[in-house]
Design a protein around this motif. Structure first.
Motif, PDB file in Angstrom:
ATOM      1  N   MET A 130     -15.121  63.733  59.228  1.00  0.00           N
ATOM      2  CA  MET A 130     -14.555  63.321  60.513  1.00  0.00           C
ATOM      3  C   MET A 130     -13.409  62.340  60.290  1.00  0.00           C
ATOM      4  O   MET A 130     -12.400  62.364  61.022  1.00  0.00           O
ATOM      5  N   GLU A 133     -10.359  64.308  59.534  1.00  0.00           N
ATOM      6  CA  GLU A 133      -9.780  64.895  60.741  1.00  0.00           C
ATOM      7  C   GLU A 133      -9.085  63.850  61.607  1.00  0.00           C
ATOM      8  O   GLU A 133      -8.062  64.130  62.239  1.00  0.00           O
ATOM      9  N   ALA A 134      -9.624  62.658  61.627  1.00  0.00           N
ATOM     10  CA  ALA A 134      -9.026  61.582  62.428  1.00  0.00           C
ATOM     11  C   ALA A 134      -7.669  61.157  61.871  1.00  0.00           C
ATOM     12  O   ALA A 134      -6.862  60.566  62.596  1.00  0.00           O
ATOM     13  N   HIS A 143      -6.151  65.434  69.109  1.00  0.00           N
ATOM     14  CA  HIS A 143      -7.218  65.791  68.176  1.00  0.00           C
ATOM     15  C   HIS A 143      -7.634  64.581  67.357  1.00  0.00           C
ATOM     16  O   HIS A 143      -8.842  64.312  67.200  1.00  0.00           O
ATOM     17  N   ARG A 144      -6.668  63.861  66.848  1.00  0.00           N
ATOM     18  CA  ARG A 144      -6.977  62.682  66.022  1.00  0.00           C
ATOM     19  C   ARG A 144      -7.697  61.618  66.836  1.00  0.00           C
ATOM     20  O   ARG A 144      -8.618  60.956  66.339  1.00  0.00           O
ATOM     21  N   LYS A 146      -9.652  62.123  69.516  1.00  0.00           N
ATOM     22  CA  LYS A 146     -11.029  62.578  69.764  1.00  0.00           C
ATOM     23  C   LYS A 146     -11.892  62.411  68.513  1.00  0.00           C
ATOM     24  O   LYS A 146     -13.056  62.011  68.597  1.00  0.00           O
ATOM     25  N   CYS A 147     -11.305  62.706  67.359  1.00  0.00           N
ATOM     26  CA  CYS A 147     -12.062  62.588  66.111  1.00  0.00           C
ATOM     27  C   CYS A 147     -12.322  61.122  65.768  1.00  0.00           C
ATOM     28  O   CYS A 147     -13.371  60.798  65.206  1.00  0.00           O
ATOM     29  N   THR A 148     -11.394  60.257  66.123  1.00  0.00           N
ATOM     30  CA  THR A 148     -11.608  58.822  65.905  1.00  0.00           C
ATOM     31  C   THR A 148     -12.755  58.322  66.766  1.00  0.00           C
ATOM     32  O   THR A 148     -13.599  57.536  66.310  1.00  0.00           O
ATOM     33  N   LYS A 150     -15.263  60.128  67.828  1.00  0.00           N
ATOM     34  CA  LYS A 150     -16.492  60.675  67.243  1.00  0.00           C
ATOM     35  C   LYS A 150     -16.865  59.911  65.973  1.00  0.00           C
ATOM     36  O   LYS A 150     -18.047  59.669  65.715  1.00  0.00           O
TER      37      LYS A 150
END
Length: 204
Positions: A130, A133-134, A143-144, A146-148, A150
C-alpha cells in the motif's frame, strides 16, 4: 525489544530481501540460525510474500490456462506449508510456556499466538504494497490519496494487533490465558479425506 517489534523487523527484512529479485521462483536465503524463532518467522513471511505475488500473477486475465493450473497447484502447496509452519511456531510457544500453570479462572483465547502472528505477517505485506501505491508516480493524485488513507488505517491496525499479541503473550506467561492449540486438519489436500482425491485412487 518487544516480541512484535522483533517480528516486524524480521518480516520487513524478508519482504525487502524478496523484492531484490521479485521472483516467485527465488530461493530463500534465511539469515537466522536453524531452529530459532527468528528463523521460523523469516520463513513464515517468505512463504506469505511469495504467495502474495503468485496470487497477483494468477489474476492476469491473459494468463495461459495451463500455466494458471500449475500456479494454482503451487498456491495450494504454499497454503499447506504456511499452515504447517504456523503450527510449528505454535509448538515453539507451547514449549516455551510448558512450565506455566494456568490459573483456575484462566480463559482461552479464540486465536493462538502463531495465528495472530500470521495476521501480523500478512499485515506487513499489505503495508509494504500500500505504501508503494501511495507513492506510485504513474498513478493519479486521487489514487495516491486513497492509498495513503488506507495506509494510515493499516498502520493503526499494526499498532492495535501488536498490542493485542503482546497482551496475549503476557497473559499466557502469567497464567491468565491457557496456551491451547488445535491442529487445522485441512481436508482438501489429504488423499484419504478429499472425496475427489480418494475416488481417483479407487478408479486407478
Amino acid at each position: 525489544m518487544k516480541f512484535t517489534e522483533t517480528a516486524w523487523e524480521i518480516f520487513s527484512q524478508s519482504i525487502e530481501d524478496y523484492h531484490l529479485t521479485d521472483n516467485v521462483e527465488a530461493t530463500i536465503k534465511n539469515p537466522f540460525p536453524d531452529g530459532s524463532l527468528e528463523q521460523l518467522l523469516y520463513a513464515k513471511n517468505w512463504i506469505d510474500t511469495v504467495q502474495w505475488h503468485m496470487e497477483d500473477i494468477i489474476r492476469d486475465e491473459d494468463i495461459d490456462p495451463t500455466e494458471a493450473l500449475t500456479l494454482k497447484r503451487k498456491i495450494d502447496s504454499s497454503n499447506q506449508k504456511r499452515t504447517d509452519l504456523v503450527e510449528f511456531i505454535d509448538s515453539w510457544f507451547l514449549d516455551k510456556y510448558k512450565n506455566i500453570s494456568p490459573r483456575e479462572d484462566a480463559k482461552i483465547n479464540s486465536e493462538t499466538p502463531a495465528w495472530a502472528v500470521d495476521r501480523l505477517s500478512i499485515l506487513a505485506l499489505k503495508i509494504y504494497h500500500m505504501n508503494l501505491e501511495a507513492q506510485r508516480e504513474t498513478a493519479s493524485e486521487d489514487h495516491r490519496k486513497k492509498c495513503t488513507d488506507k495506509l494510515n488505517v493499516l498502520l493503526e491496525q499494526q499498532k492495535d494487533l501488536s498490542e493485542a499479541i503482546e497482551q496475549l503473550l503476557f497473559d499466557i506467561e502469567n497464567g491468565k490465558t491457557k496456551m491451547k492449540v488445535y491442529k487445522q486438519m485441512k481436508m482438501y489436500n489429504d488423499q484419504s479425506l478429499n472425496p475427489i482425491l480418494y475416488q481417483n485412487v479407487k478408479n486407478e
